[in-house]
Design a protein around this motif. Sequence first.
Motif, PDB file in Angstrom:
ATOM      1  N   VAL A  57     -50.274 -56.395 -69.167  1.00 35.21           N
ATOM      2  CA  VAL A  57     -49.281 -56.530 -68.094  1.00 35.21           C
ATOM      3  C   VAL A  57     -48.137 -55.574 -68.392  1.00 35.21           C
ATOM      4  CG1 VAL A  57     -47.700 -58.071 -66.888  1.00 35.21           C
ATOM      5  CG2 VAL A  57     -49.930 -58.930 -67.648  1.00 35.21           C
ATOM      6  N   ASN A  58     -47.797 -54.729 -67.448  1.00 33.74           N
ATOM      7  CA  ASN A  58     -46.783 -53.696 -67.638  1.00 33.74           C
ATOM      8  C   ASN A  58     -45.389 -54.308 -67.520  1.00 33.74           C
ATOM      9  OD1 ASN A  58     -45.574 -51.263 -68.013  1.00 33.74           O
ATOM     10  ND2 ASN A  58     -46.129 -50.413 -66.011  1.00 33.74           N
ATOM     11  N   SER A  59     -44.974 -54.943 -68.601  1.00 35.40           N
ATOM     12  CA  SER A  59     -43.653 -55.565 -68.688  1.00 35.40           C
ATOM     13  C   SER A  59     -43.309 -55.632 -70.162  1.00 35.40           C
ATOM     14  CB  SER A  59     -43.679 -56.978 -68.082  1.00 35.40           C
ATOM     15  OG  SER A  59     -44.435 -57.844 -68.912  1.00 35.40           O
ATOM     16  N   TYR A  60     -42.184 -56.242 -70.484  1.00 30.30           N
ATOM     17  CA  TYR A  60     -41.913 -56.521 -71.888  1.00 30.30           C
ATOM     18  C   TYR A  60     -42.761 -57.715 -72.312  1.00 30.30           C
ATOM     19  CZ  TYR A  60     -38.017 -53.267 -72.122  1.00 30.30           C
ATOM     20  OH  TYR A  60     -37.259 -52.131 -72.126  1.00 30.30           O
TER      21      TYR A  60
ATOM     22  N   PHE B 265     -48.134 -53.655 -62.243  1.00 31.83           N
ATOM     23  CA  PHE B 265     -48.171 -54.579 -63.379  1.00 31.83           C
ATOM     24  C   PHE B 265     -49.416 -54.389 -64.243  1.00 31.83           C
ATOM     25  CE2 PHE B 265     -45.167 -56.589 -60.507  1.00 31.83           C
ATOM     26  CZ  PHE B 265     -44.157 -56.944 -61.391  1.00 31.83           C
ATOM     27  N   LYS B 266     -50.167 -53.312 -63.996  1.00 30.38           N
ATOM     28  CA  LYS B 266     -51.311 -52.989 -64.828  1.00 30.38           C
ATOM     29  C   LYS B 266     -50.927 -51.925 -65.848  1.00 30.38           C
ATOM     30  CE  LYS B 266     -54.810 -54.145 -61.360  1.00 30.38           C
ATOM     31  NZ  LYS B 266     -56.006 -53.679 -60.592  1.00 30.38           N
ATOM     32  N   THR B 267     -51.526 -51.977 -67.029  1.00 31.56           N
ATOM     33  CA  THR B 267     -51.231 -51.003 -68.074  1.00 31.56           C
ATOM     34  C   THR B 267     -52.426 -50.078 -68.270  1.00 31.56           C
ATOM     35  OG1 THR B 267     -52.143 -52.271 -69.929  1.00 31.56           O
ATOM     36  CG2 THR B 267     -49.894 -52.802 -69.238  1.00 31.56           C
TER      37      THR B 267
ATOM     38  N   ARG C 231     -39.668 -55.053 -63.549  1.00 33.70           N
ATOM     39  CA  ARG C 231     -40.600 -55.307 -64.642  1.00 33.70           C
ATOM     40  C   ARG C 231     -39.881 -55.509 -65.966  1.00 33.70           C
ATOM     41  NH1 ARG C 231     -44.604 -50.341 -63.598  1.00 33.70           N
ATOM     42  NH2 ARG C 231     -42.553 -49.408 -63.243  1.00 33.70           N
ATOM     43  N   GLU C 232     -38.737 -54.862 -66.132  1.00 34.31           N
ATOM     44  CA  GLU C 232     -38.004 -55.005 -67.387  1.00 34.31           C
ATOM     45  C   GLU C 232     -37.326 -56.362 -67.517  1.00 34.31           C
ATOM     46  OE1 GLU C 232     -35.480 -52.241 -64.723  1.00 34.31           O
ATOM     47  OE2 GLU C 232     -37.599 -52.617 -65.158  1.00 34.31           O
ATOM     48  N   ASN C 233     -37.331 -57.143 -66.470  1.00 28.70           N
ATOM     49  CA  ASN C 233     -36.779 -58.503 -66.537  1.00 28.70           C
ATOM     50  C   ASN C 233     -37.876 -59.564 -66.608  1.00 28.70           C
ATOM     51  OD1 ASN C 233     -34.555 -56.850 -64.875  1.00 28.70           O
ATOM     52  ND2 ASN C 233     -33.573 -58.527 -65.998  1.00 28.70           N
ATOM     53  N   LEU C 234     -39.094 -59.128 -66.812  1.00 34.69           N
ATOM     54  CA  LEU C 234     -40.233 -60.023 -66.999  1.00 34.69           C
ATOM     55  C   LEU C 234     -40.697 -59.917 -68.440  1.00 34.69           C
ATOM     56  CD1 LEU C 234     -42.602 -61.817 -65.866  1.00 34.69           C
ATOM     57  CD2 LEU C 234     -43.816 -59.656 -65.456  1.00 34.69           C
ATOM     58  N   VAL C 235     -40.848 -61.074 -69.101  1.00 37.54           N
ATOM     59  CA  VAL C 235     -41.286 -61.093 -70.490  1.00 37.54           C
ATOM     60  C   VAL C 235     -42.445 -62.077 -70.636  1.00 37.54           C
ATOM     61  CG1 VAL C 235     -40.640 -61.465 -72.892  1.00 37.54           C
ATOM     62  CG2 VAL C 235     -38.951 -60.582 -71.284  1.00 37.54           C
TER      63      VAL C 235
END
Length: 385
Positions: free
Chosen positions: A110-113, A59-61, A91-95
Amino acid sequence: MSEATANGGANTGAGNGNPANGSRAARAARDGEADAAHRRPAALTLVPAADEKLSTRDFKTDQEVRWCPGCGDYAILAAFQSFLPELEIPRENLVIISGIGCSSRLPYYVNSYGMHSIHGRAPAIATGLAASRPDLSVWVITGDGDALSIGGNHLIHALRRNVNIKILLFNNRIYGLTKGQYSPTSEQGKVTKSTPFGSLDTPFNPVSLALGAEASFVARTIDSDRKHLTGVLRAAADLRGAAFVEIYQNCPIFNDNAFAPVTEPGEREINVIRLEHGEPIRFGPDQSRGLRFTRYGSLEPVDASGAEADTLLAHDAHAADPSYAFALSRLDSSDFAHTPIGVFRQVPRPSYDDLMSEQIEAERERLGDGNLASLLAGGDTWQVG
């Protein structure tokens, strides 16, 4: 679990304030927590589970984290990133949606949308997303200026509607991004660049405001208390509906040590009241202080040894009536002499997005599928129902 309500000056709380009953309620709460460890959080019932186990690193960018040295946002970001794997969702379901301010840079890290949106409008954007995409876990990052000034209406309506979003309000009692103006939570008399002779405004109490908007979940935590912060995030994720979390956040440049009475060793032990559902409320260096209702429904700190046992409160976060939680929030003072932290209220009720989906399905069954092209190409008026 106790369902006691708080009305006026009545004695209330788990077990009606009796410490023995409070202990039984606490054991029941712990049993419930053990059960919760084996099920998914309620807010994620429609969100797909991850195919693989994720870690904090996931979850880190690669973005450089750009806050001032010593900013409390660093601690909140680290705790948030460490917590996210517990959701066990892709991660693609976290915004993560933010407004404007120092805190609102968080989606970059945060590595998500996510979306760094416009001032005060993050709850409105999150509402549309959560209502249209029930397969997403939607989190809002905001600050005291962003949420309580220009964004005030959006915040209270998201809470009263009980949209399935989690709102984290970073409260540093100052406008940091614009270099140190007073904010809606700054104390009266606060001298800033925009109030050179001291602020005249009465500040908002964010927890009281959220409770007044009938929020289902309301909590407060502190940036420097990682264990407590993570526990509150975990509880917020386990409620289907709107969760509001105020986080005391230090701004070392423009409002350093604003929360020193509840963060500094030697002071926090005196001033902080830790709320745990089902547990007798005790605080002070030797846990000798308690709370009881006054004649007119407010709460007062008392010496527990000198008070009648059945007047002392055990905490009931599940009380249906919000007046008890509101009374807790009114213990706040400018000197932080009695400051509750933890979950004030946690009362499930139907979420807006679920109700909307049910309504649409009911009308579709009654009227059949609509035709958008026919509607757009039709006349200027039409009949509904």
